[in-house]
Design a protein around this motif. Structure first.
Motif: not given
Lengths: 113, 114
Positions: B33, B35, B45, B48, B90, B94, B96-97, B103
């Protein structure tokens, strides 16, 4: 749309005093809720999370948070604050499938000795 | 493990210049991701990537492009920087989504556009 409100931009507490940081969320379904901490110049670190079950969750560094569905709140607490807790704290809600977090604006915690 | 690393840490650009922010993770995570953090607005966000080879827009994608170069790396490109893109960026990853996967965040890149 999902949203998170952290009503307090700044909070100052004395070292050794108790702390409560407020978080209110808006989300239609059962929320996934998180608290992150950001020390100056650093990235975010997860303090704790709520997915389901017991509404009082324990996290790292002595923090806990309580999920109250009736009040749409997820307030962060610590019984005795240490100077090293001075940081910015973010509440976030999982915005549906996809792990797309929606963050609050943050609360800056100052600790006075 | 280094976790999530970002380069550069600081950057100053002139309006109209381009640059790429680099992000890498060594945790074998599938999802990554980007941000941006602005005072009083928390993190928002931008883009991603659910897994290698896929990318999707987040809340504030305008003015940005991304590339998921491989499983480890996810870059963010500003083609023509604008002062409104002054922010702290940033990267996170993670396993998985899904919301029940934590995260992990990098240390951030502070970008100033003059």
């Amino acid at each position: 749309a999902q949203s998170v409100t952290q009503p307090d931009i700044h909070i100052t507490v004395s070292e050794g005093a108790s702390l409560e940081l407020r978080c209110n969320y808006s989300y239609g379904a059962t929320p996934y809720l998180f608290w992150y901490v950001q020390s100056p110049g650093q990235g975010l670190q997860l303090l704790l999370k709520y997915f389901s079950g017991d509404t009082l969750v324990q996290g790292i560094k002595g923090f806990e948070a309580e999920f109250k569905r009736s009040q749409s709140s997820f307030n962060l607490r610590k019984p005795s604050v240490h100077w090293s807790d001075a940081a910015e704290y973010f509440c976030a809600v999982g915005a549906g499938y996809g792990n797309k977090l929606v963050f609050g604006a943050g609360t800056i915690l100052r600790v006075k000795s | 493990n280094a976790g999530v690393t970002q380069t550069p840490k600081f950057q100053v650009l002139k309006t109209g210049q381009s640059m790429t922010l680099q992000c890498a993770q060594d945790m074998n995570h599938n999802s990554m991701y980007w941000y941006r953090q602005d005072p009083g607005m928390g993190l928002r966000l931008i883009y991603y990537s659910a897994s290698e080879g896929t990318t999707d827009k987040g809340e504030v994608p305008n003015g940005y492009n991304v590339s998921r170069l491989n499983k480890r790396e996810f870059s963010l490109r500003l083609e023509s920087a604008a002062p409104s893109q002054t922010s702290v960026y940033f990267c996170a990853s993670s396993e998985r989504l899904a919301e029940n996967y934590e995260q992990y965040f990098g240390p951030g890149t502070r970008l100033t556009v003059t």
